[in-house]
Design a protein around this motif. Structure first.
Motif: not given
Length: 267
Positions: A149-161, A250-261
């Motif tokens: 398992s792992d989690q990956f955080t994206f920049e605000f409003g973004q979805a690319d690698v 936006i900085r505070c919500l960083k953990g909500d912009r994640q993808v979990s695997v």
């Protein structure tokens, strides 16, 4: 000795001489005719299964069915000996020419058969298959179940690698390698999220795009696509960051912009 006794002795001597001469002239059963006198000097490749069925007591018609007519000018009826020339193939493919004799009794039934060479009888024996060495049965491979398992955080409003922050890209590449190297990969579940800023439909689409980005990266790096399921779950509301949109929020919500695997497999 009188004349009568002398005459009897002479007759006895002559009788013994004639018997000896007749015995010497009669060929023994073990003698075989000259192959050059056969009309099949080249020999015949026989049906070996038929030769194996030859036995004492067979009639001449039965022998004809099995072996055919004799290969020398001996006639079929009124004779007590038939001779054949057979070519027999050895296990290595070489050919031995053999002579075969069939002797009949006074009832025209087989009483004896002979080969001119001892090895000829062996050449018609049914060969037993060579035993095959048993192959060792490999020990079953014992796999150890693993969860990756792992989690990956994206920049605000973004979805690319490229919008993966921190060391996200390096960790994602490492995850792809780990999944690819598993001896068995059962499933990979990818779930994408967005923070609360923005409308629900846009955040749902953004969360799906982030999940798809991670999926496409794994597939491009050798992870089987059939084992992967990628879903967007919209807004993740784990972070407690009250207030309207701002750089601080936006900085505070960083953990909500994640993808979990989450991956299940074995190695």
């Amino acid at each position: 000795m009188n004349r009568k006794s002398s005459l009897a002795a002479c007759l006895l001597s002559l009788t013994m001489l004639f018997q000896a001469a007749a015995s010497a002239a009669a060929p023994s059963e073990e003698q075989f005719p000259d192959p050059a006198s056969s009309y099949r000097t080249e020999g015949l490749f026989p049906n070996v299964a038929n030769l194996r069925n030859m036995s004492n007591g067979l009639t001449k018609p039965q022998v004809l069915d099995l072996l055919g007519a004799p290969h020398f000018s001996e006639g079929l009826f009124g004779v007590r000996e038939w001779n054949y020339i057979f070519n027999l193939r050895d296990a290595d493919g070489s050919v031995t020419q053999c002579q075969y004799k069939v002797l009949y009794d006074d009832q025209a039934k087989v009483r004896r058969t002979l080969w001119n060479k001892p090895q000829c009888a062996d050449l018609i024996k049914e060969r037993q298959p060579q035993p095959v060495a048993a192959q060792p049965v490999p020990e079953p491979v014992k796999l150890q179940a693993v969860n990756v398992s792992d989690q990956f955080t994206f920049e605000f409003g973004q979805a690319d690698v490229a919008s993966l922050n921190d060391d996200g890209q390096a960790r994602l590449a490492r995850l792809a390698r780990d999944l690819r190297d598993l001896a068995q990969l059962d499933r990979v579940q990818i779930v994408g999220f967005a923070d609360r800023i923005g409308n629900a439909s846009a955040n749902q689409a953004l969360s799906q795009s982030r999940a798809d980005t991670v999926r496409d990266f794994l597939v491009a790096n050798g992870v089987p696509a059939a084992r992967i399921r990628a879903e967007g779950h919209g807004v993740k509301t784990r972070a407690q960051c009250p207030g309207p949109k701002s750089q601080a929020v936006i900085r505070c919500l960083k953990g909500d912009r994640q993808v979990s695997v989450e991956a299940v497999g074995a190695r």
